[in-house]
Design a protein around this motif. Sequence first.
Motif, PDB file in Angstrom:
ATOM      1  N   LEU A 134      34.151  33.947  49.319  1.00 49.35           N
ATOM      2  CA  LEU A 134      34.014  34.576  48.002  1.00 49.35           C
ATOM      3  C   LEU A 134      35.343  35.182  47.555  1.00 49.35           C
ATOM      4  O   LEU A 134      35.760  35.023  46.406  1.00 49.35           O
ATOM      5  CB  LEU A 134      32.933  35.656  48.062  1.00 49.35           C
ATOM      6  CG  LEU A 134      32.583  36.336  46.740  1.00 49.35           C
ATOM      7  CD1 LEU A 134      32.032  35.317  45.760  1.00 49.35           C
ATOM      8  CD2 LEU A 134      31.572  37.447  46.956  1.00 49.35           C
ATOM      9  N   ARG A 135      36.013  35.847  48.493  1.00 47.45           N
ATOM     10  CA  ARG A 135      37.305  36.448  48.159  1.00 47.45           C
ATOM     11  C   ARG A 135      38.298  35.379  47.729  1.00 47.45           C
ATOM     12  O   ARG A 135      39.062  35.552  46.776  1.00 47.45           O
ATOM     13  CB  ARG A 135      37.843  37.202  49.376  1.00 47.45           C
ATOM     14  CG  ARG A 135      37.543  38.698  49.317  1.00 47.45           C
ATOM     15  CD  ARG A 135      38.479  39.470  50.210  1.00 47.45           C
ATOM     16  NE  ARG A 135      38.304  39.090  51.607  1.00 47.45           N
ATOM     17  CZ  ARG A 135      37.331  39.564  52.362  1.00 47.45           C
ATOM     18  NH1 ARG A 135      36.450  40.405  51.871  1.00 47.45           N
ATOM     19  NH2 ARG A 135      37.215  39.192  53.618  1.00 47.45           N
ATOM     20  N   LEU A 141      40.308  32.155  41.032  1.00 47.75           N
ATOM     21  CA  LEU A 141      39.812  32.384  39.669  1.00 47.75           C
ATOM     22  C   LEU A 141      40.765  33.323  38.918  1.00 47.75           C
ATOM     23  O   LEU A 141      41.108  33.088  37.753  1.00 47.75           O
ATOM     24  CB  LEU A 141      38.416  32.992  39.725  1.00 47.75           C
ATOM     25  CG  LEU A 141      37.690  33.157  38.392  1.00 47.75           C
ATOM     26  CD1 LEU A 141      37.479  31.801  37.734  1.00 47.75           C
ATOM     27  CD2 LEU A 141      36.362  33.863  38.574  1.00 47.75           C
ATOM     28  N   ARG A 142      41.209  34.360  39.602  1.00 47.18           N
ATOM     29  CA  ARG A 142      42.107  35.341  38.988  1.00 47.18           C
ATOM     30  C   ARG A 142      43.417  34.663  38.562  1.00 47.18           C
ATOM     31  O   ARG A 142      43.919  34.863  37.448  1.00 47.18           O
ATOM     32  CB  ARG A 142      42.390  36.461  39.986  1.00 47.18           C
ATOM     33  CG  ARG A 142      42.739  37.805  39.366  1.00 47.18           C
ATOM     34  CD  ARG A 142      42.926  38.834  40.460  1.00 47.18           C
ATOM     35  NE  ARG A 142      43.887  38.396  41.447  1.00 47.18           N
ATOM     36  CZ  ARG A 142      45.208  38.508  41.302  1.00 47.18           C
ATOM     37  NH1 ARG A 142      45.721  39.036  40.214  1.00 47.18           N
ATOM     38  NH2 ARG A 142      46.019  38.088  42.256  1.00 47.18           N
ATOM     39  N   GLN A 143      43.949  33.836  39.467  1.00 43.82           N
ATOM     40  CA  GLN A 143      45.190  33.143  39.159  1.00 43.82           C
ATOM     41  C   GLN A 143      45.030  32.226  37.948  1.00 43.82           C
ATOM     42  O   GLN A 143      45.870  32.190  37.054  1.00 43.82           O
ATOM     43  CB  GLN A 143      45.642  32.326  40.363  1.00 43.82           C
ATOM     44  CG  GLN A 143      46.424  33.162  41.366  1.00 43.82           C
ATOM     45  CD  GLN A 143      46.684  32.401  42.630  1.00 43.82           C
ATOM     46  OE1 GLN A 143      46.316  31.227  42.713  1.00 43.82           O
ATOM     47  NE2 GLN A 143      47.293  33.059  43.594  1.00 43.82           N
ATOM     48  N   VAL A 147      47.039  32.308  34.414  1.00 40.34           N
ATOM     49  CA  VAL A 147      47.767  31.163  33.864  1.00 40.34           C
ATOM     50  C   VAL A 147      47.288  30.878  32.452  1.00 40.34           C
ATOM     51  O   VAL A 147      48.081  30.673  31.520  1.00 40.34           O
ATOM     52  CB  VAL A 147      47.559  29.924  34.759  1.00 40.34           C
ATOM     53  CG1 VAL A 147      48.104  28.678  34.061  1.00 40.34           C
ATOM     54  CG2 VAL A 147      48.258  30.119  36.097  1.00 40.34           C
ATOM     55  N   GLN A 148      45.976  30.903  32.300  1.00 41.51           N
ATOM     56  CA  GLN A 148      45.393  30.618  30.986  1.00 41.51           C
ATOM     57  C   GLN A 148      45.889  31.634  29.954  1.00 41.51           C
ATOM     58  O   GLN A 148      46.282  31.286  28.849  1.00 41.51           O
ATOM     59  CB  GLN A 148      43.880  30.685  31.081  1.00 41.51           C
ATOM     60  CG  GLN A 148      43.202  29.588  30.294  1.00 41.51           C
ATOM     61  CD  GLN A 148      41.709  29.580  30.563  1.00 41.51           C
ATOM     62  OE1 GLN A 148      41.108  30.635  30.704  1.00 41.51           O
ATOM     63  NE2 GLN A 148      41.133  28.404  30.609  1.00 41.51           N
ATOM     64  N   GLN A 149      45.905  32.885  30.368  1.00 40.94           N
ATOM     65  CA  GLN A 149      46.326  33.961  29.477  1.00 40.94           C
ATOM     66  C   GLN A 149      47.783  33.765  29.056  1.00 40.94           C
ATOM     67  O   GLN A 149      48.133  33.866  27.884  1.00 40.94           O
ATOM     68  CB  GLN A 149      46.180  35.291  30.200  1.00 40.94           C
ATOM     69  CG  GLN A 149      45.793  36.424  29.280  1.00 40.94           C
ATOM     70  CD  GLN A 149      45.520  37.668  30.101  1.00 40.94           C
ATOM     71  OE1 GLN A 149      46.045  37.805  31.210  1.00 40.94           O
ATOM     72  NE2 GLN A 149      44.716  38.555  29.583  1.00 40.94           N
ATOM     73  N   GLN A 150      48.618  33.437  30.046  1.00 46.10           N
ATOM     74  CA  GLN A 150      50.037  33.242  29.757  1.00 46.10           C
ATOM     75  C   GLN A 150      50.242  32.088  28.787  1.00 46.10           C
ATOM     76  O   GLN A 150      51.032  32.181  27.849  1.00 46.10           O
ATOM     77  CB  GLN A 150      50.800  32.974  31.050  1.00 46.10           C
ATOM     78  CG  GLN A 150      51.216  34.277  31.728  1.00 46.10           C
ATOM     79  CD  GLN A 150      51.714  34.029  33.120  1.00 46.10           C
ATOM     80  OE1 GLN A 150      51.602  32.911  33.625  1.00 46.10           O
ATOM     81  NE2 GLN A 150      52.256  35.056  33.743  1.00 46.10           N
ATOM     82  N   GLN A 151      49.484  31.019  29.031  1.00 49.41           N
ATOM     83  CA  GLN A 151      49.571  29.873  28.130  1.00 49.41           C
ATOM     84  C   GLN A 151      49.201  30.278  26.714  1.00 49.41           C
ATOM     85  O   GLN A 151      49.863  29.922  25.747  1.00 49.41           O
ATOM     86  CB  GLN A 151      48.657  28.754  28.610  1.00 49.41           C
ATOM     87  CG  GLN A 151      49.335  27.856  29.633  1.00 49.41           C
ATOM     88  CD  GLN A 151      48.382  26.843  30.206  1.00 49.41           C
ATOM     89  OE1 GLN A 151      47.183  26.941  29.945  1.00 49.41           O
ATOM     90  NE2 GLN A 151      48.889  25.907  30.951  1.00 49.41           N
ATOM     91  N   GLY A 152      48.131  31.040  26.627  1.00 48.49           N
ATOM     92  CA  GLY A 152      47.667  31.500  25.311  1.00 48.49           C
ATOM     93  C   GLY A 152      48.740  32.316  24.611  1.00 48.49           C
ATOM     94  O   GLY A 152      49.047  32.095  23.440  1.00 48.49           O
ATOM     95  N   GLN A 153      49.371  33.224  25.377  1.00 45.67           N
ATOM     96  CA  GLN A 153      50.412  34.067  24.778  1.00 45.67           C
ATOM     97  C   GLN A 153      51.612  33.223  24.347  1.00 45.67           C
ATOM     98  O   GLN A 153      52.177  33.427  23.271  1.00 45.67           O
ATOM     99  CB  GLN A 153      50.857  35.118  25.788  1.00 45.67           C
ATOM    100  CG  GLN A 153      50.025  36.379  25.674  1.00 45.67           C
ATOM    101  CD  GLN A 153      50.276  37.315  26.832  1.00 45.67           C
ATOM    102  OE1 GLN A 153      51.077  37.010  27.701  1.00 45.67           O
ATOM    103  NE2 GLN A 153      49.586  38.433  26.821  1.00 45.67           N
TER     104      GLN A 153
END
Lengths: 163, 120
Positions: A134-135, A141-143, A147-153
Motif C-alpha cells: 500500500l505504501r 501515486l504521489r509521484q 508530474v501531472q501537476q507540473q505538466q499542468g503548470q
Amino acid sequence: MAEAGKGNQINLDALSVQQLSQVKKQFDEEVQHLTNSYQNLRVAQQKFKDCVTSVKEGVASSVQDKTLLVPLTSSLYVPGKLASTSHVLVDIGTGFYVEKTTDDALTFYAAKIEELGKNIKDLENVVNGKANNLRMIEEVLRQKMLVQQQQGQAQQGATAAAA
Amino acid sequence: MEQQKQLQSLSNEYQTLQNDMSTLITARQKLESQQQENKGVQKEFNSLADDANIYKLVGPVLLKQDTTEAKSTVDGRLEYIGGEIKRIEESIKEITDKSETKKMEIMQIQGAMQQQQGAA
C-alpha cells in the motif's frame, strides 16, 4: 513476498492515476479488513486467557467452601456454591459442552491460545506485506500526481506566455 | 439509440450477476467458518475418552448427549457443509462464466458505438 512486491512495482508505473487510485482503494479495504480480523483474533485470545485465569483462581479447592455470586443477568446475582472444584464444563463450539477436569480444561485453553497465537503471527505477516504494498502504491501515486501537476503548470505557463 | 438501449439492458444484467456473485461469496465465507468450527469440535471429540460427558446447548438448557450420537451429529454436519460448499463453488463458477460473457458483449457494443461515432 519480495518478488510479488517487485512485480507490483513494475505494474504500478504502467498504470494511470485513476487505475492507481482504484488499486489503492482496494488495498485500503483489504488492509482494513485484515486489521479488523487481527483485532478479533486478539480479543478471542484474550478471552481464552481469561478462561484460564478463571479456572485457576475461581475453581480451585481454596474457594471450595466460599459462597460466590452467580450472575443470572448482568444486574441480578444469586449466591451459590461450587458443586465441584475438580470438573468444569467447557464450550468447545457449535453448542457442544464437554465435562473436563480442570487440568484438561487448562490444556484445552492453552492449545487454543497457542493456535490463535500462530494465526495472529501469520496474519501479522500478511498485514505487514499488504501495508508495504500500500505504501508503495501511495508513493507511485504521489509521484504521478506531482508530474501531472507540473505538466499542468507548464502548460498554463505556456499559454500565459503565448498570450 | 437501439444500441444504447441494448447496452443499458446488458449492463443491468451484468450488475445483477455481480450482486448474485457477492451474495454467493458471503454464503461461501459463512460456510467456511462453520466448517472450521465444526472441524475444531470434531478434533476435540476424537481426543476425548469414550466415557466423557458431552452436553448440547438446546435453547437455555444443556442436554446430556451420547458420545457416539454427538460425534455422528458433527460428522453429518461436516458432510452437509462440504456438499454445500461444493454446490456454491459451482454456482460461483457458473456466474463468473456468465458475467465474463456479458462483459465481452458489453465491450463489443461499446466498441461498435465508438466506431460509429468516429465515422459520424
